[in-house]
Design an enzyme around this catalytic site. Structure first.
Site, PDB file in Angstrom:
ATOM      1  N   GLN A   1      -1.516  -7.827  -0.689  1.00  0.00           N
ATOM      2  CA  GLN A   1      -1.859  -7.512  -2.070  1.00  0.00           C
ATOM      3  C   GLN A   1      -0.651  -7.335  -2.972  1.00  0.00           C
ATOM      4  O   GLN A   1      -0.776  -7.441  -4.185  1.00  0.00           O
ATOM      5  CB  GLN A   1      -2.736  -6.253  -2.115  1.00  0.00           C
ATOM      6  CG  GLN A   1      -4.108  -6.459  -1.487  1.00  0.00           C
ATOM      7  CD  GLN A   1      -4.945  -5.208  -1.528  1.00  0.00           C
ATOM      8  OE1 GLN A   1      -4.900  -4.396  -0.606  1.00  0.00           O
ATOM      9  NE2 GLN A   1      -5.717  -5.021  -2.582  1.00  0.00           N
TER      10      GLN A   1
ATOM     11  N   HIS B   1      -4.179  -4.995   8.063  1.00  0.00           N
ATOM     12  CA  HIS B   1      -4.896  -4.794   6.804  1.00  0.00           C
ATOM     13  C   HIS B   1      -5.431  -6.156   6.326  1.00  0.00           C
ATOM     14  O   HIS B   1      -5.055  -6.641   5.261  1.00  0.00           O
ATOM     15  CB  HIS B   1      -3.976  -4.159   5.759  1.00  0.00           C
ATOM     16  CG  HIS B   1      -4.718  -3.512   4.632  1.00  0.00           C
ATOM     17  ND1 HIS B   1      -4.483  -2.215   4.242  1.00  0.00           N
ATOM     18  CD2 HIS B   1      -5.692  -3.974   3.808  1.00  0.00           C
ATOM     19  CE1 HIS B   1      -5.265  -1.911   3.212  1.00  0.00           C
ATOM     20  NE2 HIS B   1      -6.012  -2.968   2.933  1.00  0.00           N
TER      21      HIS B   1
ATOM     22  N   ASN C   1      -7.338  -1.250   9.316  1.00  0.00           N
ATOM     23  CA  ASN C   1      -7.852  -0.851   8.015  1.00  0.00           C
ATOM     24  C   ASN C   1      -9.273  -1.365   7.855  1.00  0.00           C
ATOM     25  O   ASN C   1      -9.512  -2.571   7.878  1.00  0.00           O
ATOM     26  CB  ASN C   1      -6.985  -1.420   6.889  1.00  0.00           C
ATOM     27  CG  ASN C   1      -7.502  -1.021   5.518  1.00  0.00           C
ATOM     28  OD1 ASN C   1      -7.273   0.098   5.062  1.00  0.00           O
ATOM     29  ND2 ASN C   1      -8.243  -1.910   4.860  1.00  0.00           N
ATOM     30  N   GLU C   2     -10.214  -0.441   7.732  1.00  0.00           N
ATOM     31  CA  GLU C   2     -11.602  -0.760   7.420  1.00  0.00           C
ATOM     32  C   GLU C   2     -12.172  -1.918   8.256  1.00  0.00           C
ATOM     33  O   GLU C   2     -12.489  -2.981   7.740  1.00  0.00           O
ATOM     34  CB  GLU C   2     -11.751  -1.074   5.932  1.00  0.00           C
ATOM     35  CG  GLU C   2     -11.395   0.094   5.039  1.00  0.00           C
ATOM     36  CD  GLU C   2     -11.684  -0.186   3.562  1.00  0.00           C
ATOM     37  OE1 GLU C   2     -12.110  -1.306   3.230  1.00  0.00           O
ATOM     38  OE2 GLU C   2     -11.489   0.726   2.744  1.00  0.00           O
TER      39      GLU C   2
ATOM     40  N   TYR D   1     -14.920   5.458  -1.861  1.00  0.00           N
ATOM     41  CA  TYR D   1     -14.896   5.050  -3.266  1.00  0.00           C
ATOM     42  C   TYR D   1     -16.221   5.324  -3.973  1.00  0.00           C
ATOM     43  O   TYR D   1     -16.260   5.383  -5.188  1.00  0.00           O
ATOM     44  CB  TYR D   1     -14.552   3.556  -3.367  1.00  0.00           C
ATOM     45  CG  TYR D   1     -13.135   3.249  -2.973  1.00  0.00           C
ATOM     46  CD1 TYR D   1     -12.106   3.343  -3.891  1.00  0.00           C
ATOM     47  CD2 TYR D   1     -12.817   2.881  -1.674  1.00  0.00           C
ATOM     48  CE1 TYR D   1     -10.788   3.062  -3.538  1.00  0.00           C
ATOM     49  CE2 TYR D   1     -11.512   2.596  -1.302  1.00  0.00           C
ATOM     50  CZ  TYR D   1     -10.506   2.691  -2.245  1.00  0.00           C
ATOM     51  OH  TYR D   1      -9.209   2.429  -1.880  1.00  0.00           O
TER      52      TYR D   1
ATOM     53  N   GLU E   1      -7.292   6.390   1.689  1.00  0.00           N
ATOM     54  CA  GLU E   1      -7.447   5.670   0.416  1.00  0.00           C
ATOM     55  C   GLU E   1      -8.496   6.379  -0.424  1.00  0.00           C
ATOM     56  O   GLU E   1      -9.533   6.798   0.087  1.00  0.00           O
ATOM     57  CB  GLU E   1      -7.911   4.218   0.600  1.00  0.00           C
ATOM     58  CG  GLU E   1      -6.863   3.236   1.026  1.00  0.00           C
ATOM     59  CD  GLU E   1      -7.408   1.806   1.055  1.00  0.00           C
ATOM     60  OE1 GLU E   1      -8.347   1.496   0.294  1.00  0.00           O
ATOM     61  OE2 GLU E   1      -6.901   1.004   1.856  1.00  0.00           O
TER      62      GLU E   1
ATOM     63  N   TRP F   1      -5.077   5.337  -3.819  1.00  0.00           N
ATOM     64  CA  TRP F   1      -5.068   3.876  -3.936  1.00  0.00           C
ATOM     65  C   TRP F   1      -5.099   3.550  -5.417  1.00  0.00           C
ATOM     66  O   TRP F   1      -6.055   3.860  -6.093  1.00  0.00           O
ATOM     67  CB  TRP F   1      -6.273   3.245  -3.226  1.00  0.00           C
ATOM     68  CG  TRP F   1      -6.187   1.748  -3.276  1.00  0.00           C
ATOM     69  CD1 TRP F   1      -6.696   0.912  -4.238  1.00  0.00           C
ATOM     70  CD2 TRP F   1      -5.499   0.912  -2.345  1.00  0.00           C
ATOM     71  NE1 TRP F   1      -6.380  -0.387  -3.970  1.00  0.00           N
ATOM     72  CE2 TRP F   1      -5.634  -0.423  -2.805  1.00  0.00           C
ATOM     73  CE3 TRP F   1      -4.764   1.142  -1.178  1.00  0.00           C
ATOM     74  CZ2 TRP F   1      -5.077  -1.510  -2.131  1.00  0.00           C
ATOM     75  CZ3 TRP F   1      -4.222   0.058  -0.513  1.00  0.00           C
ATOM     76  CH2 TRP F   1      -4.385  -1.243  -0.989  1.00  0.00           C
TER      77      TRP F   1
ATOM     78  N   GLU G   1      -6.466  -7.734  -5.911  1.00  0.00           N
ATOM     79  CA  GLU G   1      -7.567  -6.966  -5.336  1.00  0.00           C
ATOM     80  C   GLU G   1      -8.593  -7.896  -4.678  1.00  0.00           C
ATOM     81  O   GLU G   1      -9.756  -7.975  -5.066  1.00  0.00           O
ATOM     82  CB  GLU G   1      -8.212  -6.089  -6.415  1.00  0.00           C
ATOM     83  CG  GLU G   1      -9.170  -5.035  -5.891  1.00  0.00           C
ATOM     84  CD  GLU G   1      -8.550  -4.118  -4.863  1.00  0.00           C
ATOM     85  OE1 GLU G   1      -9.223  -3.840  -3.856  1.00  0.00           O
ATOM     86  OE2 GLU G   1      -7.394  -3.680  -5.049  1.00  0.00           O
ATOM     87  N   TRP G   2      -8.108  -8.660  -3.680  1.00  0.00           N
ATOM     88  CA  TRP G   2      -8.960  -9.505  -2.855  1.00  0.00           C
ATOM     89  C   TRP G   2      -9.827 -10.451  -3.700  1.00  0.00           C
ATOM     90  O   TRP G   2      -9.298 -11.146  -4.562  1.00  0.00           O
ATOM     91  CB  TRP G   2      -9.776  -8.650  -1.885  1.00  0.00           C
ATOM     92  CG  TRP G   2      -8.926  -7.680  -1.113  1.00  0.00           C
ATOM     93  CD1 TRP G   2      -8.943  -6.329  -1.206  1.00  0.00           C
ATOM     94  CD2 TRP G   2      -7.902  -7.988  -0.150  1.00  0.00           C
ATOM     95  NE1 TRP G   2      -8.012  -5.760  -0.359  1.00  0.00           N
ATOM     96  CE2 TRP G   2      -7.360  -6.755   0.302  1.00  0.00           C
ATOM     97  CE3 TRP G   2      -7.384  -9.173   0.389  1.00  0.00           C
ATOM     98  CZ2 TRP G   2      -6.343  -6.678   1.258  1.00  0.00           C
ATOM     99  CZ3 TRP G   2      -6.368  -9.091   1.336  1.00  0.00           C
ATOM    100  CH2 TRP G   2      -5.864  -7.867   1.750  1.00  0.00           C
TER     101      TRP G   2
END
Length: 461
Positions: free
Chosen positions: A42, A143, A187-188, A316, A373, A419, A426-427
């Site tokens: 990123q 990630h 990550n996630e 989030y 995050e 974050w 952002e993807w």
């Protein structure tokens, strides 16, 4: 490099709702970790330079219509060349920890085998620069940016990834373990399985429910094995892994809505943590997961477990669900959030972070929790050389208040990573979603501290 002017900071930090912040940094204790988080793909840029091989995201971003405005991360924030400036900014904002990820394909251009010495040297420079500034580096090993060479051989659908990942982790632990003690394995992983290999919304863009279970199982095995290798190869390591988590609430007290919420909770919150705790997959709430047995080999049940030093939680939003016959797998659908929304359309629900902390804090096998995050994207604009983002200040104030509430009630949460340090790629959202405490002009690469960054500088001073 712009230094903090506390006169400006105080004017920027006026609470957007006219209510004073009711807590201070000291309320969290002197050993609480404060940091910001980023990821390699990123922000780094230099995507085809200095010996780096392509990742799945390099290929995915070239596919028409996959990324907003057909954006790519070839340059991104140019962190590869500007890391010293960015670390100066992080120090200026008062943070003492920096979570960043290693680009697997910058170290292993072909995924395995050949090492890229230029990539290794870059991460040594980055780590050394952190130490020079009194910033503690936290490395995330994976990630989302799998080397494309490994995707061509099956990626996370292939059980061979257990060997590929072990080679990568072993090298990184041996190479950097003397100078880095804080490590995050994945990550996630749920996002990797659901977005990358089921819906196809993220790289590598694979679609099909039949891919979900093998990918989940291989991620869970790699998560535990990565932890074991770090524990073995890095003396004094503090080892964790991270999960994206959202409280799941039923739309109504009806049995159907309650069952739908339990199924979705099993996917979003229980799917990866419970195997690490030796509890197996949460088939009680989601019987479909019993089919994962077809991808298990003798001994896998035991290999799923690892005693992590901490679990990273990334929150989030919270989710409200109701029963729906239109979605036969989950029999659930999200109800649109009400109230304040971010630029991503996510509902702001600070109490959701408290709920998820208490939910994970109830597991007996979890030693510590870290908020690895948390943040929000808003429509930021530069006016007269400044970026005023009072909504983000309110977001951080309210979410931190709920972290403190959980901590004071005995939940073992011991750190918070905002974050993100910088606006970044952002993807699938490209450059439209700005999460940073520092604004980035992507054309000129100029960095501008936002008012939320000044708020943290004052709060952490």
């Amino acid at each position: 490099m712009e230094l903090v002017d506390y006169t400006r900071a105080n004017s920027f930090c006026a609470d957007p709702e006219g209510v004073e912040t009711t807590f201070t940094r000291n309320d969290f204790g002197k050993d609480f970790y404060w940091g910001t988080a980023t990821s390699a793909f990123q922000i780094e840029g230099a995507a085809a330079d200095y010996g780096r091989g392509p990742s799945i995201w390099d290929k995915f971003t070239k596919l028409p219509g996959k990324i907003k405005n057909n954006a790519c991360a070839t340059r991104a924030c140019d962190h590869y060349h500007r890391y010293e400036e960015d670390l100066d900014l992080l120090k200026t904002l008062g943070f003492t920890s920096y979570r960043f990820s290693l680009s697997w394909s910058r170290i292993f251009p072909d995924g395995t085998g050949r090492i890229n010495p230029e990539g290794v040297a870059f991460y040594h420079r980055l780590i050394d620069a952190c130490h020079e500034r009194g910033i503690e580096p936290w490395i995330t090993l994976y990630h989302w940016d799998l080397p494309q060479a490994l995707q061509d051989r099956g990626g996370w659908e292939s059980r061979q990834i257990l060997n590929w990942f072990a080679e990568y982790v072993s090298f990184c632990a041996t190479e950097f373990g003397d100078i880095v003690k804080k490590w995050i394995v994945l990550n996630e992983p749920m996002a990797v399985a659901a977005l990358g290999y089921t819906s196809g919304l993220h790289a590598p863009g694979r679609k099909g429910l039949h891919r979900f279970l093998p990918v989940v199982h291989h991620l869970a095995l790699c998560q535990a094995e990565g932890g074991r290798l770090l524990r073995q190869l890095v003396p004094g390591a503090y080892v964790g892994t991270t999960f994206s988590c959202s409280p799941v609430l039923p739309h109504s007290p009806s049995p159907r809505d309650v069952r739908a919420a339990k199924r979705l909770d099993a996917l979003l919150n229980r799917l990866f943590v419970e195997p690490t705790l030796g509890m197996g997959y949460p088939t009680d709430a989601f019987p479909f997961l019993k089919n994962i047995r077809y991808f298990m080999k003798p001994g896998d049940a035991e290999k799923l477990a690892f005693d992590f030093d901490f679990i990273g939680l990334q929150n989030y939003f919270q989710v409200v669900v109701r029963h729906s016959w239109k979605k036969p797998l989950l029999w659930a659908e999200e109800v649109k959030p009400t109230g304040t929304r971010t630029a991503m359309g996510w509902g702001v629900a600070p109490e959701g972070l408290y709920k998820i902390l208490t939910q994970f804090g109830a597991y007996e096998g979890i030693k510590e929790l870290i908020i690895s995050e948390n943040g929000a994207a808003f429509h930021d604009e530069i006016k007269n050389g400044e970026v005023h983002d009072p909504q983000r200040i309110g977001f951080f104030r309210d979410y931190l208040e709920n972290v403190l509430r959980a901590r004071q009630e005995g939940v073992p949460v011991n750190g918070y990573f905002a974050w993100s340090l910088l606006d970044n790629f952002e993807w699938a959202e490209g450059y439209d979603a700005r999460f940073g405490l520092v604004h980035v002009d992507y054309a000129t690469q100029k960095r501008t501290i936002k008012s939320s960054g000044y708020w943290f500088a004052e709060f952490l001073a």
